[in-house]
Design an enzyme around this catalytic site. Structure first.
Site, PDB file in Angstrom:
ATOM      1  N   HIS A 179      -8.137  -4.842  -1.083  1.00 37.59           N
ATOM      2  CA  HIS A 179      -6.857  -4.216  -0.764  1.00 37.59           C
ATOM      3  C   HIS A 179      -5.919  -5.162  -0.036  1.00 37.59           C
ATOM      4  O   HIS A 179      -4.714  -4.935  -0.003  1.00 37.59           O
ATOM      5  CB  HIS A 179      -7.088  -2.956   0.068  1.00 37.59           C
ATOM      6  CG  HIS A 179      -5.878  -2.081   0.163  1.00 37.59           C
ATOM      7  ND1 HIS A 179      -5.147  -1.692  -0.950  1.00 37.59           N
ATOM      8  CD2 HIS A 179      -5.246  -1.534   1.229  1.00 37.59           C
ATOM      9  CE1 HIS A 179      -4.125  -0.938  -0.559  1.00 37.59           C
ATOM     10  NE2 HIS A 179      -4.163  -0.833   0.747  1.00 37.59           N
ATOM     11  N   SER A 193       0.846  -1.191   0.000  1.00 34.35           N
ATOM     12  CA  SER A 193       0.000   0.000   0.000  1.00 34.35           C
ATOM     13  C   SER A 193       0.885   1.246   0.000  1.00 34.35           C
ATOM     14  O   SER A 193       1.670   1.436  -0.909  1.00 34.35           O
ATOM     15  CB  SER A 193      -0.964  -0.032   1.180  1.00 34.35           C
ATOM     16  OG  SER A 193      -1.957   0.948   1.066  1.00 34.35           O
TER      17      SER A 193
END
Length: 697
Positions: free
Chosen positions: A668, A553
């Protein structure tokens, strides 16, 4: 469908200037047939090279055994009189929502009552459901709003669930798939912020309108409570149903760190809570706690960023400013977290990224708070505690964990002696041959940067040890000592050294540590990470051919920058679910919500310094880039797969050793179940072993 490589595929012609200057922009169509075929073909290439060997299968299976282990601690949350747990294992890959009593939970093998079988639900609905939690209506806790995600995306379907009947409510509250903020007001009313149609979402892809929805009426008839702006991040509303302290609140989140909160009165008026926009505010019973992120002056007194301040809520709303400092940071200490019990407040404080716990007890006056310690932990480990039920009692759960120490769960009652052990996580690898140490590197500007090192006790300082360096460095998130059976099995047991770098941008030293690497100062995260790498090399722990870097991320953005800015420091890099194209990030998925962190690339003045940390923009031909792996997920609607697709395509077109893997499901986290998670983890470790193992350089 033909095989489209980054080198050979000709992008569809368009008339936009951005496409003319970005030959890989065609990959931004996330679910396009050609784009998905491109991803599958590049996946296959990566699998053939790194994931078909017996060694990979053994590594993957070892990680999966950790994730599926029935000996793991089933962490619980108290809802009403019972304790709930969500559990995945080999038999239940999508998971069981289940419950038990405390008396039963104390047993080595508790009896569980299944509340919702997600595998059965997914089969019945023909959907790849991923559990995203439940919000249950207090004080009765008979109804819940269950959030389910298709394939792990942030967007949820919300459905009303009856906890007594253990089934969804026929004709109950239901919301279609969206990035919704939904909360109970009472049994017949919800606060709903969702996609109400064109113009109802912010540029960050979150709701900008919150409404009050009455049971039995169409969602279209719900009454508007508040409207934010298109450039805000999101809005929400909720009711605190604590008996005797029922209050309604409305919040406007302008960006990731700035917000406004109002008390909603019975007649619908909104009364603003007068605190700084960048402060974090929480109201529990009679108390309001405020954490300012910048200096806050009230009545001639200035409170430090990172402090925790207490005031009586009703008095504060009436204009009285009696503020008590519960915690104040210094150069090496920061507040990590806090949690209420019925009569006490537990503080989790970090000193040089190592925890200690304190219990604070309010007295008769707002200034009279008693303070005492709570428990202890072994050196260089993490201790954390939280109230079991802040409405009913002073019980708390406490966990102790370390890089080499499996987690132990305790239960205690404040004021009643030492906590008792409840559960022990198993050891997934033999830790006796390893040691944990903490070191400090000096960054480019002289800042002292801590890092943890986990290494064999008999480590030979010959510069040839395969070393994996990990960091995050953003959004005020701290990386603390924690146990990972996967890292133990896949990295340590094979002779590797594992390093966690506590770089700026994180929260290890509170807001100042985070703010030191915001926006125009973002390159400090890279400088700090490089300083740790150089320190490892100077200590002869490793050398660039044997040093690998990994992050996900925001940490994946860091990895992209280490690749383009410090290529000679590393033998290989793994960038997971990453931001990489900082020129277009605000126009991709939820990117606009992070302008407060990175800046606005559409502003020419800000782009001038954002460009310095945009890996996609900065990748150039003829550089000594090490091999790099980019992993992502099609269903990641937060960062999105576009960044990894384009970065890999650009590097491959330039002739670099770049690899790519896109999980078609996963969100994610890039995985919807333990099997997918084990594969994704094993792929990253296998890639690094291939390139930085002792025999690879």
């Amino acid at each position: 469908m033909p095989f489209f490589t980054a080198d050979s595929y000709t992008a569809p012609m368009t008339s936009t200037a951005s496409t003319q200057t970005d030959e890989h922009q065609w990959l931004e169509d996330i679910d396009g047939a050609e784009q998905l075929e491109w991803a599958r073909q590049h996946n296959a290439k990566t699998v053939r090279r790194y994931a078909l060997s017996p060694a990979f299968e053994r590594m993957e299976q070892g990680i999966l055994e950790v994730l599926d282990s029935e000996a793991r601690i089933p962490m619980v949350r108290k809802i009403g009189p019972l304790f709930y747990n969500f559990w995945r294992d080999k038999k239940n890959p999508k998971g069981l929502w289940r419950r038990t009593t405390l008396a039963e939970y104390r047993k080595p093998q508790p009896e569980w009552e299944t509340v919702l079988d997600l595998d059965a639900l997914a089969e019945a609905d023909k959907e790849n459901w991923v559990w995203h939690g439940a919000d249950c209506l207090q004080p009765g806790y008979k109804r819940c709003l269950v959030s389910l995600s298709r394939g792990g995306a942030d967007a949820n379907v919300v459905r009303e669930f009856d906890l007594e009947l253990k089934q969804f409510v026929a004709s109950g509250f239901t919301l279609p798939e969206a990035k919704s903020n939904v909360a109970w007001k009472d049994i017949d009313h919800l606060y709903v912020a969702t996609d109400f149609g064109p113009g109802s979402m912010t540029s960050s892809s979150y709701p900008r309108i919150v409404k009050e929805w009455k049971r039995g009426t169409p969602l279209e008839s719900a009454a508007t409570v508040y409207e934010g702006g298109e450039d805000d991040m999101t809005v929400s509303a909720w009711r605190d149903n604590t008996p005797g302290f029922e209050r309604d609140f409305v919040s406007r989140q302008m960006d990731f760190y700035d917000s406004e909160t109002w008390l909603r009165t019975g007649d619908g008026r909104l009364v603003k809570i007068d605190v700084p926009d960048d402060a974090s505010t929480e109201v529990t019973r009679e108390w309001m706690l405020v954490e300012p992120r910048s200096p806050w002056t009230v009545g001639g007194t200035t409170y430090k960023p990172g402090s925790l301040l207490a005031m009586r809520f009703d008095d504060y709303m009436a204009g009285r400013r009696e503020i008590t400092v519960l915690f104040e940071p210094d150069d090496t200490t920061a507040l990590d977290d806090y949690s209420w019990t019925r009569h006490h407040l537990i503080l989790n404080v970090m000193h040089d990224v190592v925890n200690r716990l304190e219990v604070l007890t309010p007295g008769a006056s707002s200034k009279a708070w008693k303070r005492e310690g709570l428990g202890g932990a072994p050196e260089l480990s993490t201790i954390a505690a939280g109230g079991v039920d802040e409405d009913e009692n002073d019980d708390y759960f406490l966990t102790v964990s370390g890089f080499l120490q499996p987690t132990t769960l305790y239960i205690g009652t404040i004021g009643r002696g030492e906590p008792e052990p409840l559960k022990d996580s198993p050891a997934f690898f033999d830790a006796s041959g390893y040691r944990v140490s903490q070191h400090f590197a000096t960054s480019k500007d002289g800042t002292r940067v801590p890092y943890f090192e986990i290494a064999p006790r008999n480590l030979q300082a010959d510069g040839r040890n395969p070393t994996l360096q990990y960091a995050y460095g953003g959004f005020e998130i701290s990386l603390q000592p924690s146990y990972s059976g996967a890292i133990g099995r896949a990295w340590l047991e094979r002779g590797g050294v594992y390093v966690v770098a506590n770089i700026r941008g994180g929260g290890e030293y509170g807001p100042r540590w985070h703010q030191a690497a915001l926006q125009r100062d973002r390159l400090r995260t890279c400088e700090d990470f490089a300083a740790v790498s150089e320190h490892l090399v100077a200590r002869n722990i490793t050398s660039p051919p044997h040093l690998g870097a990994m992050g996900g991320s925001n940490g994946g953005l860091l990895m992209g920058n280490m690749l383009t800015l410090y290529p000679t420091l590393y033998g290989a890099i793994v960038s997971e679910v990453a931001l990489l194209d900082m020129k277009r990030y605000t126009h991709l998925s939820a990117g606009a919500s992070w302008i407060a962190e990175y800046g606005d690339p559409d502003d020419p003045e800000e782009w001038a310094w954002i460009q310095a940390f945009s890996p996609y923009e900065n990748a150039k031909k003829g550089q000594p880039y090490p091999p790099a792996l980019f992993t992502t997920s099609t269903r990641d609607d937060r960062v999105g797969p576009v960044h990894a697709r384009k970065m890999h395509a650009k590097l491959a077109a330039m002739g670099y050793d770049s690899s790519f893997y896109e999980n078609i499901e996963g969100g994610h986290s890039a995985a919807t179940d333990n099997k997918e998670a084990a594969f994704m983890d094993a792929l990253g470790y296998a890639y690094l072993w291939e390139h930085i193992g002792r025999t690879s350089a």
